[in-house]
Scaffold this active site. Sequence first.
Site, PDB file in Angstrom:
ATOM      1  N   LYS A 162      -2.925   5.321  -3.190  1.00  0.00           N
ATOM      2  CA  LYS A 162      -3.780   4.851  -2.438  1.00  0.00           C
ATOM      3  C   LYS A 162      -4.800   6.280  -1.261  1.00  0.00           C
ATOM      4  CE  LYS A 162      -4.391   1.601   1.244  1.00  0.00           C
ATOM      5  NZ  LYS A 162      -4.483   0.668   1.676  1.00  0.00           N
TER       6      LYS A 162
ATOM      7  N   ASP B 269      -8.715  -0.749  -0.568  1.00  0.00           N
ATOM      8  CA  ASP B 269      -7.901  -1.845   0.265  1.00  0.00           C
ATOM      9  C   ASP B 269      -8.344  -2.784   0.459  1.00  0.00           C
ATOM     10  OD1 ASP B 269     -10.780  -1.428   1.202  1.00  0.00           O
ATOM     11  OD2 ASP B 269     -10.651  -0.388   2.924  1.00  0.00           O
TER      12      ASP B 269
END
Length: 229
Positions: free
Chosen positions: A138, A156
Amino acid sequence: MARTTTAKSRPPRRRLSPAEKARIETLFERFEAAETDPRTELNYDSPYTLVTAVALSAQATDVSVNKATAKLFEVADTPQKMLDLGEEGLIPYIASIGLYRTKAKNVIAAARILVEQHGGEVPLDREALQALPGVGRKTASVVLNELRVEPAIAVDTHVFRVAHRLKLASGKTPDQVEAELMAVIPEPYLTRAHHWLILHGRYVCTARKPKCEDCPVADLCPSRKLFAG
């Protein structure tokens, strides 16, 4: 190690009905009309300060990270300066951020690798980035996308929620949602989609009470009936 989502390994485009293709195209046309060049709300002025800020932002708000890095980056805005500061020197600057001890250890370890293996420069390819302590898929996606190196979507909680509510994805994991989004979002919008989705989730399509009355894509949202009064 997670697979790199590059032009070669990117999921194949999903075949959509003409109506669905038009709906998704209109969604992102409206996001673009509202904000042509969306960017992260984390403060940074170099690839190094960006990757550090993103790594510090895990399970923390951008506001809290910006408050900490405002002072930190005045004294340590390069890998060598961060290494010179050391773990114990770093901790007072980031003690207000969650998981600060683990993050301090990772930031210093990453700085050491950058100095010793990369000449003090941040490598702008996914494999090398993800090899840095504290930098997972991420974080690497955020950095590569923010710097316009690679179209990437870091999923997210905000992106996950918005993708499901807009019926752009149905996956049960962030990786599944990422692959689905990469397969349906029109190519011209891929480098900016991450920011549009995260900002939309942060300020409009909020978790408990989405602001459907203020939503620029409400008429295109299959989930609106669940929340509109």
